[in-house]
Design a protein around this motif. Structure first.
Motif, PDB file in Angstrom:
ATOM      1  N   VAL A 216       0.840  -1.203   0.000  1.00 22.96           N
ATOM      2  CA  VAL A 216       0.000   0.000   0.000  1.00 22.96           C
ATOM      3  C   VAL A 216       0.874   1.251   0.000  1.00 22.96           C
ATOM      4  O   VAL A 216       0.598   2.221  -0.727  1.00 22.96           O
ATOM      5  CB  VAL A 216      -0.944   0.002   1.225  1.00 22.96           C
ATOM      6  CG1 VAL A 216      -1.682   1.330   1.328  1.00 22.96           C
ATOM      7  CG2 VAL A 216      -1.939  -1.146   1.127  1.00 22.96           C
ATOM      8  N   SER A 217       1.946   1.232   0.796  1.00 24.08           N
ATOM      9  CA  SER A 217       2.850   2.373   0.845  1.00 24.08           C
ATOM     10  C   SER A 217       3.467   2.653  -0.521  1.00 24.08           C
ATOM     11  O   SER A 217       3.536   3.805  -0.968  1.00 24.08           O
ATOM     12  CB  SER A 217       3.945   2.120   1.878  1.00 24.08           C
ATOM     13  OG  SER A 217       4.872   3.184   1.918  1.00 24.08           O
ATOM     14  N   LEU A 218       3.892   1.596  -1.209  1.00 28.05           N
ATOM     15  CA  LEU A 218       4.477   1.767  -2.538  1.00 28.05           C
ATOM     16  C   LEU A 218       3.450   2.275  -3.542  1.00 28.05           C
ATOM     17  O   LEU A 218       3.770   3.091  -4.413  1.00 28.05           O
ATOM     18  CB  LEU A 218       5.064   0.429  -3.013  1.00 28.05           C
ATOM     19  CG  LEU A 218       6.290  -0.076  -2.236  1.00 28.05           C
ATOM     20  CD1 LEU A 218       6.660  -1.479  -2.692  1.00 28.05           C
ATOM     21  CD2 LEU A 218       7.465   0.877  -2.406  1.00 28.05           C
ATOM     22  N   TYR A 219       2.214   1.818  -3.394  1.00 34.80           N
ATOM     23  CA  TYR A 219       1.155   2.270  -4.297  1.00 34.80           C
ATOM     24  C   TYR A 219       0.883   3.764  -4.113  1.00 34.80           C
ATOM     25  O   TYR A 219       0.727   4.510  -5.088  1.00 34.80           O
ATOM     26  CB  TYR A 219      -0.125   1.476  -4.039  1.00 34.80           C
ATOM     27  CG  TYR A 219      -1.247   1.791  -4.999  1.00 34.80           C
ATOM     28  CD1 TYR A 219      -1.328   1.166  -6.237  1.00 34.80           C
ATOM     29  CD2 TYR A 219      -2.222   2.732  -4.676  1.00 34.80           C
ATOM     30  CE1 TYR A 219      -2.353   1.459  -7.130  1.00 34.80           C
ATOM     31  CE2 TYR A 219      -3.246   3.042  -5.554  1.00 34.80           C
ATOM     32  CZ  TYR A 219      -3.300   2.400  -6.782  1.00 34.80           C
ATOM     33  OH  TYR A 219      -4.310   2.711  -7.659  1.00 34.80           O
ATOM     34  N   VAL A 220       0.855   4.205  -2.860  1.00 38.36           N
ATOM     35  CA  VAL A 220       0.608   5.620  -2.578  1.00 38.36           C
ATOM     36  C   VAL A 220       1.790   6.469  -3.060  1.00 38.36           C
ATOM     37  O   VAL A 220       1.597   7.572  -3.604  1.00 38.36           O
ATOM     38  CB  VAL A 220       0.347   5.840  -1.072  1.00 38.36           C
ATOM     39  CG1 VAL A 220       0.259   7.330  -0.754  1.00 38.36           C
ATOM     40  CG2 VAL A 220      -0.935   5.130  -0.647  1.00 38.36           C
ATOM     41  N   GLN A 221       3.000   5.960  -2.908  1.00 37.03           N
ATOM     42  CA  GLN A 221       4.169   6.685  -3.403  1.00 37.03           C
ATOM     43  C   GLN A 221       4.115   6.868  -4.917  1.00 37.03           C
ATOM     44  O   GLN A 221       4.575   7.883  -5.448  1.00 37.03           O
ATOM     45  CB  GLN A 221       5.449   5.937  -3.021  1.00 37.03           C
ATOM     46  CG  GLN A 221       5.795   5.986  -1.536  1.00 37.03           C
ATOM     47  CD  GLN A 221       7.022   5.158  -1.210  1.00 37.03           C
ATOM     48  OE1 GLN A 221       7.945   5.054  -2.024  1.00 37.03           O
ATOM     49  NE2 GLN A 221       7.050   4.566  -0.026  1.00 37.03           N
ATOM     50  N   ALA A 222       3.554   5.874  -5.595  1.00 39.04           N
ATOM     51  CA  ALA A 222       3.448   5.950  -7.057  1.00 39.04           C
ATOM     52  C   ALA A 222       2.221   6.727  -7.510  1.00 39.04           C
ATOM     53  O   ALA A 222       2.098   7.059  -8.702  1.00 39.04           O
ATOM     54  CB  ALA A 222       3.409   4.547  -7.642  1.00 39.04           C
TER      55      ALA A 222
END
Length: 358
Positions: A216-222
């Motif tokens: 989820v963190s990586l998705y939000v960063q992207a």
């Protein structure tokens, strides 16, 4: 038998009365607004708030029911797991009442109390399979009786409720954000491939949510445009419609992934524990609409009833402690004044004294 329940394991101060297994009344003081400023519970502040709230709530509860402390037969208190300072506030208050009134004292396992809370509204059947999903715990139990809980699986890192709150926090949604994730997810469309469902390709009953939190963190960063510019609640009327749609789809997909992970493990547990009479799902995340729906499907698959507390008894409350304490006291269990608080991370001991049979 009149039993007072005291809950102070985290950021909710709850007191409730149960007479002969029937709920009478409760008082609850929430600290959500206080801790929302910090994005999570601050233990020192929580402890001080319990200290401030407990006497006032007790006096209000007893006065409204035209009762006095001397009317109490049993005083039940959450003794763990939880934040140690918070637990000590409730435990010391309970010991003081028991010492001054002569009422019996019983320490309650906070986790077990969640799972027996549904008994306030419906009959519990044993043996049952219990799924506890909360902010701090994700456990599967074989529940043989009101005092026999066999731990079958547990989270190895983060709990399901924490994953919900951290997902909300990544988007600048205030604590506790799990309820908002659920509500907005209802407006979105699920993409089953948006997030992975880690730690299911094994043969155990344990959980892990750290990998999902990372995804989820990586998705939000992207997709930083999904993050609110400042902390607050998403507003579909003023936000960009496309951003709203994508954010809701993200929440819907996250809800689906968590519920699917729970489904896999509970299904596996039911296959291995034939003969259980019901599936009990409890804890704060048991209020999540997708989790409730998926667990209903699992129960139907195995032709057993799904037992859920009402929404007001899913989150931390005094009624569940009072009811669990009543059940234990009815079976003759008691504690003395050596009763200790058990912080999160330690196993709550079954160190009662049994003075009589049921």
């Amino acid at each position: 038998m009149l039993c007072l329940g005291i809950e102070s394991s985290c950021d909710e101060t709850g007191l409730a009365l149960v007479r002969d297994g029937k709920f009478i009344a409760e008082k609850l003081a929430s600290q959500v607004d206080v801790h929302a400023l910090f994005g999570g519970v601050v233990p020192e502040i929580a402890s001080r708030e319990h200290l401030r709230a407990l006497p006032a709530l007790f006096n209000e509860l007893m006065s409204e029911q035209s009762l006095t402390a001397d009317d109490l037969d049993v005083i039940a208190v959450a003794r763990g797991p939880g934040l140690q300072g918070c637990l000590l506030m409730g435990l010391n208050f309970a010991k003081g009442l028991a010492l001054s009134t002569g009422a019996d004292l019983i320490g309650v396992n906070h986790l077990w109390a969640h799972l027996t809370a549904a008994g306030l509204e419906q009959e519990l059947q044993f043996p049952s399979l219990g799924l506890l999903v909360s902010g701090g715990h994700t456990h599967i139990y074989l529940i043989k009786s009101t005092s026999e809980f066999v731990l079958l699986g547990r989270t190895l890192d983060d709990a399901a409720g924490e994953a919900f709150d951290k997902t909300a926090k990544l988007l600048n949604i205030p604590y506790p954000g799990g309820k908002i994730v659920d509500e907005l997810g209802k407006l979105g469309t699920v993409d089953p491939k948006m997030f992975p469902t880690p730690y299911i390709k094994n043969d155990n009953l344990d959980f892990s949510f750290s990998g999902l939190k990372t995804a989820v963190s990586l998705y939000v960063q992207a997709n930083t445009e999904l993050r609110l510019p400042m902390m607050g609640i998403p507003d579909s009327e003023t936000d960009d419609p496309e951003i709203v749609r994508r954010r809701n789809n993200m929440f819907a997909s996250f809800n689906y992934t968590v519920a699917n992970k729970l489904r896999v493990k509970v299904d596996r547990a039911l296959q291995r524990n034939k003969g259980v009479k019901s599936l009990i799902v409890a804890g704060g995340v048991a209020a999540n609409s997708v989790v409730r729906s998926v667990m209903s499907d699992v129960a139907d698959k195995f032709s057993i009833p799904l037992v859920l507390p009402s929404l007001k008894f899913c989150t931390d409350n005094g009624a569940m402690i009072a009811y669990s304490g009543y059940l234990l006291a009815q079976d003759g269990y008691r504690h003395d004044f050596k009763l200790e608080a058990i912080p999160r991370g330690r196993v709550v001991p079954e160190d009662w004294t049994r003075i009589s049979e049921k």
